[in-house]
Design a protein around this motif. Sequence first.
Motif, PDB file in Angstrom:
ATOM      1  N   PHE A   1       0.851  -1.178   0.000  1.00  0.00           N
ATOM      2  CA  PHE A   1       0.000   0.000   0.000  1.00  0.00           C
ATOM      3  C   PHE A   1       0.895   1.239   0.000  1.00  0.00           C
ATOM      4  O   PHE A   1       1.649   1.486   0.958  1.00  0.00           O
ATOM      5  CB  PHE A   1      -0.925   0.001   1.217  1.00  0.00           C
ATOM      6  N   ALA A   2       0.800   2.000  -1.069  1.00  0.00           N
ATOM      7  CA  ALA A   2       1.648   3.183  -1.226  1.00  0.00           C
ATOM      8  C   ALA A   2       1.368   4.185  -0.115  1.00  0.00           C
ATOM      9  O   ALA A   2       0.216   4.382   0.293  1.00  0.00           O
ATOM     10  CB  ALA A   2       1.404   3.820  -2.592  1.00  0.00           C
ATOM     11  N   ASP A   3       2.433   4.801   0.379  1.00  0.00           N
ATOM     12  CA  ASP A   3       2.390   5.894   1.355  1.00  0.00           C
ATOM     13  C   ASP A   3       2.110   5.452   2.789  1.00  0.00           C
ATOM     14  O   ASP A   3       2.268   6.245   3.706  1.00  0.00           O
ATOM     15  CB  ASP A   3       1.369   6.974   0.961  1.00  0.00           C
ATOM     16  N   ASP A   4       1.680   4.208   3.016  1.00  0.00           N
ATOM     17  CA  ASP A   4       1.400   3.768   4.379  1.00  0.00           C
ATOM     18  C   ASP A   4       2.673   3.265   5.049  1.00  0.00           C
ATOM     19  O   ASP A   4       3.602   2.794   4.388  1.00  0.00           O
ATOM     20  CB  ASP A   4       0.354   2.660   4.371  1.00  0.00           C
ATOM     21  N   GLY A   5       2.684   3.357   6.390  1.00  0.00           N
ATOM     22  CA  GLY A   5       3.842   2.924   7.149  1.00  0.00           C
ATOM     23  C   GLY A   5       3.592   1.627   7.890  1.00  0.00           C
ATOM     24  O   GLY A   5       2.932   0.717   7.384  1.00  0.00           O
ATOM     25  N   HIS A   6       4.088   1.555   9.123  1.00  0.00           N
ATOM     26  CA  HIS A   6       3.988   0.314   9.887  1.00  0.00           C
ATOM     27  C   HIS A   6       2.597   0.125  10.485  1.00  0.00           C
ATOM     28  O   HIS A   6       2.151  -1.002  10.676  1.00  0.00           O
ATOM     29  CB  HIS A   6       5.032   0.301  11.005  1.00  0.00           C
ATOM     30  N   LEU A   7       1.908   1.233  10.793  1.00  0.00           N
ATOM     31  CA  LEU A   7       0.588   1.150  11.419  1.00  0.00           C
ATOM     32  C   LEU A   7      -0.498   1.071  10.349  1.00  0.00           C
ATOM     33  O   LEU A   7      -1.449   1.843  10.319  1.00  0.00           O
ATOM     34  CB  LEU A   7       0.358   2.347  12.352  1.00  0.00           C
ATOM     35  N   LEU A   8      -0.330   0.102   9.486  1.00  0.00           N
ATOM     36  CA  LEU A   8      -1.215  -0.082   8.342  1.00  0.00           C
ATOM     37  C   LEU A   8      -2.663  -0.274   8.773  1.00  0.00           C
ATOM     38  O   LEU A   8      -3.593   0.125   8.064  1.00  0.00           O
ATOM     39  CB  LEU A   8      -0.724  -1.301   7.554  1.00  0.00           C
ATOM     40  N   LEU A   9      -2.874  -0.848   9.948  1.00  0.00           N
ATOM     41  CA  LEU A   9      -4.225  -1.094  10.427  1.00  0.00           C
ATOM     42  C   LEU A   9      -4.964   0.212  10.726  1.00  0.00           C
ATOM     43  O   LEU A   9      -6.195   0.233  10.717  1.00  0.00           O
ATOM     44  CB  LEU A   9      -4.208  -1.955  11.698  1.00  0.00           C
ATOM     45  N   LEU A  10      -4.229   1.283  10.986  1.00  0.00           N
ATOM     46  CA  LEU A  10      -4.854   2.569  11.280  1.00  0.00           C
ATOM     47  C   LEU A  10      -4.953   3.462  10.054  1.00  0.00           C
ATOM     48  O   LEU A  10      -5.911   4.216   9.910  1.00  0.00           O
ATOM     49  CB  LEU A  10      -4.065   3.304  12.376  1.00  0.00           C
ATOM     50  N   THR A  11      -3.966   3.399   9.193  1.00  0.00           N
ATOM     51  CA  THR A  11      -3.911   4.338   8.078  1.00  0.00           C
ATOM     52  C   THR A  11      -4.679   3.872   6.851  1.00  0.00           C
ATOM     53  O   THR A  11      -5.100   4.685   6.036  1.00  0.00           O
ATOM     54  CB  THR A  11      -2.449   4.603   7.662  1.00  0.00           C
ATOM     55  N   ARG A  12      -4.868   2.576   6.710  1.00  0.00           N
ATOM     56  CA  ARG A  12      -5.538   2.038   5.526  1.00  0.00           C
ATOM     57  C   ARG A  12      -6.867   1.428   5.985  1.00  0.00           C
ATOM     58  O   ARG A  12      -6.939   0.284   6.391  1.00  0.00           O
ATOM     59  CB  ARG A  12      -4.659   0.989   4.843  1.00  0.00           C
ATOM     60  N   LYS A  13      -7.922   2.215   5.919  1.00  0.00           N
ATOM     61  CA  LYS A  13      -9.227   1.790   6.436  1.00  0.00           C
ATOM     62  C   LYS A  13      -9.764   0.558   5.707  1.00  0.00           C
ATOM     63  O   LYS A  13     -10.554  -0.198   6.266  1.00  0.00           O
ATOM     64  CB  LYS A  13     -10.235   2.935   6.339  1.00  0.00           C
ATOM     65  N   SER A  14      -9.357   0.370   4.477  1.00  0.00           N
ATOM     66  CA  SER A  14      -9.849  -0.768   3.699  1.00  0.00           C
ATOM     67  C   SER A  14      -8.993  -2.020   3.873  1.00  0.00           C
ATOM     68  O   SER A  14      -9.229  -3.025   3.201  1.00  0.00           O
ATOM     69  CB  SER A  14      -9.885  -0.398   2.208  1.00  0.00           C
ATOM     70  N   LEU A  15      -8.026  -1.973   4.782  1.00  0.00           N
ATOM     71  CA  LEU A  15      -7.071  -3.074   4.902  1.00  0.00           C
ATOM     72  C   LEU A  15      -7.764  -4.416   5.095  1.00  0.00           C
ATOM     73  O   LEU A  15      -7.481  -5.387   4.381  1.00  0.00           O
ATOM     74  CB  LEU A  15      -6.108  -2.819   6.065  1.00  0.00           C
ATOM     75  N   PHE A  16      -8.666  -4.504   6.074  1.00  0.00           N
ATOM     76  CA  PHE A  16      -9.248  -5.805   6.384  1.00  0.00           C
ATOM     77  C   PHE A  16     -10.216  -6.282   5.309  1.00  0.00           C
ATOM     78  O   PHE A  16     -10.480  -7.484   5.213  1.00  0.00           O
ATOM     79  CB  PHE A  16      -9.891  -5.785   7.763  1.00  0.00           C
ATOM     80  N   ALA A  17     -10.718  -5.364   4.496  1.00  0.00           N
ATOM     81  CA  ALA A  17     -11.505  -5.793   3.340  1.00  0.00           C
ATOM     82  C   ALA A  17     -10.596  -6.497   2.342  1.00  0.00           C
ATOM     83  O   ALA A  17     -10.963  -7.532   1.756  1.00  0.00           O
ATOM     84  CB  ALA A  17     -12.190  -4.594   2.686  1.00  0.00           C
ATOM     85  N   HIS A  18      -9.376  -5.981   2.161  1.00  0.00           N
ATOM     86  CA  HIS A  18      -8.395  -6.635   1.295  1.00  0.00           C
ATOM     87  C   HIS A  18      -7.986  -7.991   1.880  1.00  0.00           C
ATOM     88  O   HIS A  18      -7.870  -8.985   1.138  1.00  0.00           O
ATOM     89  CB  HIS A  18      -7.153  -5.751   1.136  1.00  0.00           C
ATOM     90  N   VAL A  19      -7.766  -8.017   3.188  1.00  0.00           N
ATOM     91  CA  VAL A  19      -7.367  -9.275   3.827  1.00  0.00           C
ATOM     92  C   VAL A  19      -8.471 -10.319   3.681  1.00  0.00           C
ATOM     93  O   VAL A  19      -8.201 -11.491   3.363  1.00  0.00           O
ATOM     94  CB  VAL A  19      -7.028  -9.031   5.314  1.00  0.00           C
ATOM     95  N   LEU A  20      -9.730  -9.898   3.885  1.00  0.00           N
ATOM     96  CA  LEU A  20     -10.844 -10.839   3.785  1.00  0.00           C
ATOM     97  C   LEU A  20     -10.962 -11.409   2.378  1.00  0.00           C
ATOM     98  O   LEU A  20     -11.195 -12.617   2.205  1.00  0.00           O
ATOM     99  CB  LEU A  20     -12.142 -10.147   4.185  1.00  0.00           C
ATOM    100  N   ARG A  21     -10.786 -10.572   1.375  1.00  0.00           N
ATOM    101  CA  ARG A  21     -10.849 -11.076  -0.002  1.00  0.00           C
ATOM    102  C   ARG A  21      -9.764 -12.106  -0.248  1.00  0.00           C
ATOM    103  O   ARG A  21      -9.992 -13.129  -0.904  1.00  0.00           O
ATOM    104  CB  ARG A  21     -10.733  -9.912  -0.997  1.00  0.00           C
ATOM    105  N   PHE A  22      -8.574 -11.847   0.282  1.00  0.00           N
ATOM    106  CA  PHE A  22      -7.476 -12.804   0.116  1.00  0.00           C
ATOM    107  C   PHE A  22      -7.791 -14.106   0.853  1.00  0.00           C
ATOM    108  O   PHE A  22      -7.611 -15.198   0.305  1.00  0.00           O
ATOM    109  CB  PHE A  22      -6.174 -12.212   0.653  1.00  0.00           C
ATOM    110  N   VAL A  23      -8.286 -13.982   2.070  1.00  0.00           N
ATOM    111  CA  VAL A  23      -8.563 -15.167   2.889  1.00  0.00           C
ATOM    112  C   VAL A  23      -9.632 -16.043   2.251  1.00  0.00           C
ATOM    113  O   VAL A  23      -9.523 -17.279   2.236  1.00  0.00           O
ATOM    114  CB  VAL A  23      -9.008 -14.729   4.306  1.00  0.00           C
ATOM    115  N   GLU A  24     -10.670 -15.428   1.703  1.00  0.00           N
ATOM    116  CA  GLU A  24     -11.799 -16.192   1.215  1.00  0.00           C
ATOM    117  C   GLU A  24     -11.704 -16.511  -0.280  1.00  0.00           C
ATOM    118  O   GLU A  24     -12.598 -17.162  -0.829  1.00  0.00           O
ATOM    119  CB  GLU A  24     -13.097 -15.446   1.510  1.00  0.00           C
ATOM    120  N   ALA A  25     -10.631 -16.067  -0.917  1.00  0.00           N
ATOM    121  CA  ALA A  25     -10.457 -16.379  -2.344  1.00  0.00           C
ATOM    122  C   ALA A  25     -10.255 -17.873  -2.521  1.00  0.00           C
ATOM    123  O   ALA A  25      -9.623 -18.543  -1.697  1.00  0.00           O
ATOM    124  CB  ALA A  25      -9.273 -15.608  -2.912  1.00  0.00           C
ATOM    125  N   ALA A  26     -10.767 -18.385  -3.620  1.00  0.00           N
ATOM    126  CA  ALA A  26     -10.576 -19.810  -3.907  1.00  0.00           C
ATOM    127  C   ALA A  26      -9.104 -20.086  -4.120  1.00  0.00           C
ATOM    128  O   ALA A  26      -8.413 -19.304  -4.777  1.00  0.00           O
ATOM    129  CB  ALA A  26     -11.381 -20.203  -5.143  1.00  0.00           C
TER     130      ALA A  26
END
Length: 295
Positions: free
Chosen positions: A269-294
């Motif tokens: 994720f461009a421009d984000d640092g170590h606290l990705l969970l705070l700066t990238r609000k869509s992070l867990f939506a991306h993680v969920l798509r990866f987790v549930e992908a076939a």
Amino acid sequence: MRTLLALTLLLAACAAPPPLPTGESPIAINPARAAEIEAAPRLTVMIPGALASVDIFAPTNHWAARGHGLAYYRFPGMDGLPLDHVLSIEAAAAEIARFARRYPDKQLTLVGYSAGGAIALQAAALLAPRTVTVAAISPSPEHAGGLQTILRGAGDVISAATRAEAFTRKDIWDEYWKTLLYGRDNLSNPAFADRIETLSAEHAPRIADPSPALVRAHSASLRNWSLSEEADLSHARIGFFIGMEDPVFSTRQTDGLRQRAGGGRLIGFADDGHLLLLTRKSLFAHVLRFVEAAP
């Protein structure tokens, strides 16, 4: 004087660790949702990072409605667990693996942040050949990045000390925390000033000055951690979610970890640092798509 204090903050983990735990399990399940673990087709274990509460995974609570039985690994001194032991990457991984083996028929996912990413990879290796999905967010590389990370961190803490309004550990920590949001280069970028101040004000009540004992308990094991040469992760789907401006662990270090793990997908994720969970609000939506992908 400032250099001495900065290194004291950074290297607090060098003191002798406290004794190992003798009490309750570090794995927690919401009592109100205990039955969901048994009924859910998926088992998802969330693992925070050093100095972090399992509350960082609150945005994933709705995953339960999607069939995820949610469990959480707590660090010493956090989330009701006493500060009576030092975190061991290997012991934490073994505990999570034992827990996962209680549910052999469930689809298994391990989500780890920073030090939790290292634990997730280690646990996945112990679970071979069981299929497992790992989402490693801003993961710690082997040996916590070694000397490169220590030197970069010392420089960032010293810079934070020069910006702090008062020469106290709390003021220095508050300034260093800002560096973790979008990285050291964006810290002086006017385009990020409002974002940094907004997030700092929003999270101010929770930006605690960590005690040396807590830093030591959470970080001592990372300095010695590495994937063994025999570690097998060929059964694992691994996604590495990173901020491209992470001041703690560089993209090169994370890619080195990815290669040591035998591959995986690097999601930056461009421009984000170590606290990705705070700066990238869509992070867990991306993680969920990866987790549930076939697969």
